[in-house]
Design an enzyme around this catalytic site. Structure first.
Site, PDB file in Angstrom:
ATOM      1  N   ASP A  67       3.959 -30.292   4.469  1.00 12.62           N
ATOM      2  CA  ASP A  67       4.462 -29.175   4.631  1.00 12.62           C
ATOM      3  C   ASP A  67       3.935 -28.482   5.728  1.00 12.62           C
ATOM      4  O   ASP A  67       3.037 -28.382   6.754  1.00 12.62           O
ATOM      5  CB  ASP A  67       4.680 -28.606   3.230  1.00 12.62           C
ATOM      6  CG  ASP A  67       2.714 -27.660   2.600  1.00 12.62           C
ATOM      7  OD1 ASP A  67       2.287 -28.378   3.674  1.00 12.62           O
ATOM      8  OD2 ASP A  67       2.463 -27.883   1.504  1.00 12.62           O
ATOM      9  N   ASN A 136      -0.487 -22.143  -9.648  1.00 10.58           N
ATOM     10  CA  ASN A 136       0.981 -22.701 -10.408  1.00 10.58           C
ATOM     11  C   ASN A 136       1.313 -23.654 -10.265  1.00 10.58           C
ATOM     12  O   ASN A 136       1.849 -23.963 -10.910  1.00 10.58           O
ATOM     13  CB  ASN A 136       1.665 -21.440  -9.819  1.00 10.58           C
ATOM     14  CG  ASN A 136       1.492 -21.963  -8.120  1.00 10.58           C
ATOM     15  OD1 ASN A 136       2.178 -22.935  -8.024  1.00 10.58           O
ATOM     16  ND2 ASN A 136       2.591 -21.398  -7.944  1.00 10.58           N
ATOM     17  N   HIS A 138       1.359 -26.224  -7.914  1.00  5.51           N
ATOM     18  CA  HIS A 138       2.684 -26.546  -6.674  1.00  5.51           C
ATOM     19  C   HIS A 138       1.953 -27.667  -6.176  1.00  5.51           C
ATOM     20  O   HIS A 138       0.689 -27.752  -6.111  1.00  5.51           O
ATOM     21  CB  HIS A 138       2.976 -25.596  -5.488  1.00  5.51           C
ATOM     22  CG  HIS A 138       2.275 -25.030  -4.746  1.00  5.51           C
ATOM     23  ND1 HIS A 138       2.191 -23.523  -5.312  1.00  5.51           N
ATOM     24  CD2 HIS A 138       0.759 -25.020  -4.123  1.00  5.51           C
ATOM     25  CE1 HIS A 138       0.468 -23.638  -3.624  1.00  5.51           C
ATOM     26  NE2 HIS A 138       0.215 -24.388  -3.856  1.00  5.51           N
ATOM     27  N   GLU A 143       7.313 -25.531  -5.510  1.00  6.27           N
ATOM     28  CA  GLU A 143       6.591 -24.449  -6.585  1.00  6.27           C
ATOM     29  C   GLU A 143       7.247 -24.895  -7.949  1.00  6.27           C
ATOM     30  O   GLU A 143       8.756 -25.980  -8.431  1.00  6.27           O
ATOM     31  CB  GLU A 143       7.429 -23.273  -6.006  1.00  6.27           C
ATOM     32  CG  GLU A 143       6.673 -22.966  -5.149  1.00  6.27           C
ATOM     33  CD  GLU A 143       5.394 -22.387  -4.789  1.00  6.27           C
ATOM     34  OE1 GLU A 143       4.954 -22.762  -5.804  1.00  6.27           O
ATOM     35  OE2 GLU A 143       5.243 -21.931  -3.791  1.00  6.27           O
TER      36      GLU A 143
HETATM   37  C1  F6R Z   1      -0.917 -27.555   1.520  1.00  9.16           C
HETATM   38  C2  F6R Z   1      -0.808 -27.982   0.786  1.00  9.16           C
HETATM   39  C3  F6R Z   1      -0.714 -27.048  -0.669  1.00  9.16           C
HETATM   40  C4  F6R Z   1      -2.406 -27.014  -1.472  1.00  9.16           C
HETATM   41  C5  F6R Z   1      -2.913 -25.876  -2.399  1.00  9.16           C
HETATM   42  C6  F6R Z   1      -3.923 -25.423  -2.623  1.00  9.16           C
HETATM   43  O1  F6R Z   1      -0.254 -28.536   2.757  1.00  9.16           O
HETATM   44  O2  F6R Z   1       0.406 -28.763   0.402  1.00  9.16           O
HETATM   45  O3  F6R Z   1      -0.456 -27.482  -2.132  1.00  9.16           O
HETATM   46  O4  F6R Z   1      -2.923 -27.990  -0.879  1.00  9.16           O
HETATM   47  O5  F6R Z   1      -2.150 -24.699  -2.137  1.00  9.16           O
HETATM   48  O6  F6R Z   1      -4.732 -24.390  -1.255  1.00  9.16           O
HETATM   49  P1  F6R Z   1      -6.164 -24.463  -0.590  1.00  9.16           P
HETATM   50  O7  F6R Z   1      -6.861 -25.811  -0.522  1.00  9.16           O
HETATM   51  O8  F6R Z   1      -6.226 -23.601  -0.555  1.00  9.16           O
HETATM   52  O9  F6R Z   1      -6.594 -24.173  -2.422  1.00  9.16           O
END
Ligand code: F6R
Length: 245
Positions: A67, A136, A138, A143
């Site tokens: 992303d 959440n 994702h 989401e």
């Molecule tokens: C990042 C991504 C997100 C993260 C998720 C967890 O490229 O796609 O899905 O993996 O938000 O983020 P952290 O690792 O910062 O807790």
């Protein structure tokens, strides 16, 4: 699904980096799906270390990131382009022409999403997809909601995601409202998925994702349907599973 629980984050990082290196040694032209955020930082450090020690080369590897934010300049320190350069790409021998991220600044974002999916297809699909998980549920920036898109698409970030990522930006107002993300269909097409979670704050969502109902309201729960899902957890993230001992 294969769940591995580690006593420390450091052991988890080493195991994840070794899994990735083992994969590349077996298939030097592997296509890797990469994540950003806090979770992969230690793994990227280990990969850079192993490259410096001459234990691995990324010369023939192709990568696709999950992303990127919409309307954040690529040279902004919190863009995922900048993150990947800072934490991995600048430290290994991956040819820049084979390191792909969606472009969140494209004039035509719909066309950009199609271009990204076509590039992944052309590369033969993703061999190994690394994933973190949001509080959440994702994955990528898919989401929770009543429906999920299969391919790369533009999403409006959930308020809790913007709040969580405010720690990187200084304030929530600085966090972009939209992102381009690979879809759950593309993620599930990866031949091997490595889901990684660390910390007590992820324990509840890890339990829901791995043992709860499969629902778009918890996008990570769809991973339960994948034939080759490997989950790497530290003890804190595993503590609600009832298997952490
Ligand atoms: C990042 C991504 C997100 C993260 C998720 C967890 O490229 O796609 O899905 O993996 O938000 O983020 P952290 O690792 O910062 O807790």
């Amino acid at each position: 699904m294969n769940i591995h629980i580690f006593d420390s984050g450091e052991q988890l990082d080493e195991a994840a980096a070794e899994t990735i290196c083992g994969f590349i040694r077996a298939k030097p032209g592997a296509v890797l799906g990469l994540a950003t955020g806090e979770t992969p930082l230690g793994i990227y450090r280990k990969l850079a270390e192993k490259f410096r020690e001459g234990l691995i080369s990324f010369r023939q590897v192709t990568t696709f990131n999950l992303d990127e934010y919409v309307n954040l300049p690529e040279d902004h320190p919190e863009s995922y382009h900048a993150y990947m350069r800072r934490h991995l790409f600048d430290h290994i021998d991956l040819p820049p022409s084979r390191a792909h991220l969606p472009c969140g600044n494209a004039a035509d974002l719909a066309a950009e999403c199609q271009r990204y999916d076509a590039l992944i297809e052309e590369a033969g699909g993703i061999d190994l997809q690394m994933l973190g998980i949001g509080h959440n549920g994702h994955i990528g920036f898919n989401e929770p909601g009543r429906e999920l898109a299969a391919g790369t698409h533009v999403v409006r970030l959930a308020p809790e995601t913007r709040r969580a990522n405010a720690r990187f930006f200084g304030s929530i107002d600085e966090v972009p409202e939209r992102a381009v993300t690979m879809g759950v269909g593309t993620i599930l097409k990866a031949r091997l998925i490595l889901l990684i979670a660390k910390g007590a704050d992820k324990a509840d969502i890890v339990r829901r994702a791995l043992t709860g109902p499969i629902t778009t309201e918890c996008p990570a729960s769809l991973l339960q349907t994948h034939p080759r899902l490997v989950v790497l957890l530290d003890r804190a993230a595993a503590k609600a599973l009832g298997t952490a001992g």
